[in-house]
Scaffold this motif. Structure first.
Motif, PDB file in Angstrom:
ATOM      1  N   GLU A  60       0.806  -1.209   0.000  1.00 54.79           N
ATOM      2  CA  GLU A  60       0.000   0.000   0.000  1.00 54.79           C
ATOM      3  C   GLU A  60       0.848   1.272   0.000  1.00 54.79           C
ATOM      4  OE1 GLU A  60      -3.595   1.352   2.891  1.00 54.79           O
ATOM      5  OE2 GLU A  60      -3.445  -0.755   2.285  1.00 54.79           O
ATOM      6  N   ASP A  61       1.898   1.277   0.772  1.00 52.90           N
ATOM      7  CA  ASP A  61       2.659   2.515   0.973  1.00 52.90           C
ATOM      8  C   ASP A  61       4.039   2.503   0.350  1.00 52.90           C
ATOM      9  OD1 ASP A  61       0.572   3.628   2.325  1.00 52.90           O
ATOM     10  OD2 ASP A  61       1.300   3.044   4.306  1.00 52.90           O
ATOM     11  N   GLN A 319       4.724  -0.369   9.462  1.00 49.10           N
ATOM     12  CA  GLN A 319       3.627   0.531   9.191  1.00 49.10           C
ATOM     13  C   GLN A 319       2.430   0.195  10.075  1.00 49.10           C
ATOM     14  OE1 GLN A 319       3.318   1.740   5.350  1.00 49.10           O
ATOM     15  NE2 GLN A 319       5.326   1.061   4.742  1.00 49.10           N
TER      16      GLN A 319
END
Ligand code: MG
Length: 327
Positions: A60-61, A319
């Motif tokens: 996702e990041d 995260q």
């Protein structure tokens, strides 16, 4: 024959998705190492050793810095409680890092003098921590701080669960490196990357070890019957993993090699960069994350790590809690 996979045994085609090329997740780093997967956050942590930092990646990041300075961490693993345990070149020690950032020293000396520069480690099902101690972090200032081999050798150690008391399990390696147990923990594989001096010396000494040895594990805590499991080429074996069926997936100069427990080459994942290490992870544990020089690659497989049945309490490393995205 595929551009990305070398098939030496037909069954290797069932081990990897040969239709799906390795995916480069990030690049531009210096020397990536020590990949470790956190299922609960869908996060991969790994080292970028010469830059003295740890990185994190999620679908996702993407990629970002996790910890800097990192004291030149190298290999990582999770203990039975899910805590991050790490080899530190700079601190010449093995540490456990708690969720709140607190650091506990597991081992930093032997016989009253400092370790060399712990390189890679694994955690056995009894909680003991097994690690290698070559000189790559002290032979120059590239991956640590230049220093002396204070106890004179390059040993493989076992830190007992609880007390952390160290015992020497192997003392006849040139430069012990990656290590992993067979699925039943009755065999321990240990790489010897002695052919590479490291640091500022790019030379490859073909007469020095570039092999993985296998040992019988005796009473769960010592080794016997050491023998060469595979002589690896090109390059040296650095980090590696064993899957649930006992296949050994090892780093090499041309990618990742897959050997059966009998030592037969089944196939290779071919990569354009020298591989240092790998780990299984992703949503169902079958994605292979490969640290390779300046990059990290992901490869879809049908295999899982021999320790994949372990479940860890959720830890807040990396995260914030989120899904693992496409992996
Ligand atoms: Mg290593």
């Amino acid at each position: 024959m595929s551009e990305y996979f070398q098939i030496d045994d037909p069954s290797f085609e069932d081990f990897v998705d040969i239709q799906r090329p390795p995916e480069q997740l990030c690049t531009g780093l210096s020397w990536t190492e020590g990949p470790v997967w956190f299922q609960e956050t869908g996060t991969l942590l790994f080292s970028d050793i010469p830059n003295c930092r740890m990185m994190q990646w999620s679908a996702e990041d993407g990629t970002s810095e996790y910890l800097c300075p990192s004291e030149f961490t190298n290999g990582h693993y999770r203990d039975l409680d899910g805590h991050l345990v790490s080899c530190e070149h700079g601190g010449r020690r093995v540490i456990r890092r708690y969720d709140d950032g607190r650091v506990e020293v597991i081992a930093d000396s032997y016989n009253g003098v400092r370790l060399n520069s712990p390189n890679d480690l694994i955690v056995k099902s009894d909680g003991s921590i097994w690690f290698t101690d070559p000189p790559y972090g002290i032979n120059s200032d590239v991956e640590g701080y230049k220093g002396e081999r204070e106890y004179g050798g390059c040993y493989v150690f076992r830190a007992a669960p609880g007390s952390g008391e160290l015992s020497v399990v192997a003392n006849d390696f040139d430069k012990p490196n990656g290590l992993a147990f067979s699925p039943g923990e009755d065999v321990l594989y240990i790489a010897d990357s002695g052919a590479i001096e490291g640091g500022t010396n790019p030379a490859f000494d073909d007469d020095a070890p570039h092999h993985i040895r296998a040992f019988d594990v005796v009473d769960g805590c010592s080794l016997a019957n050491g023998r060469v499991f595979v002589d690896l080429a090109p390059g040296v074996p650095d980090g590696f993993r064993v899957d649930t069926e006992g296949f050994v997936w090892t780093s090499a100069a041309d990618g990742v090699h897959c050997y059966s427990a009998a030592g037969d080459l089944y196939g290779k994942i071919l990569l354009p960069e020298v591989v240092s290490n790998l780990t299984f992870g992703g949503l169902d544990g079958t994605t292979m994350f490969i640290t390779a020089t300046s990059s990290v690659y992901a490869v879809a497989t049908t295999r899982k790590d021999a320790t994949s049945r372990r479940s860890y309490p959720a830890r807040s490393y990396g995260q914030a809690m989120r899904g693992a995205g496409e992996f």
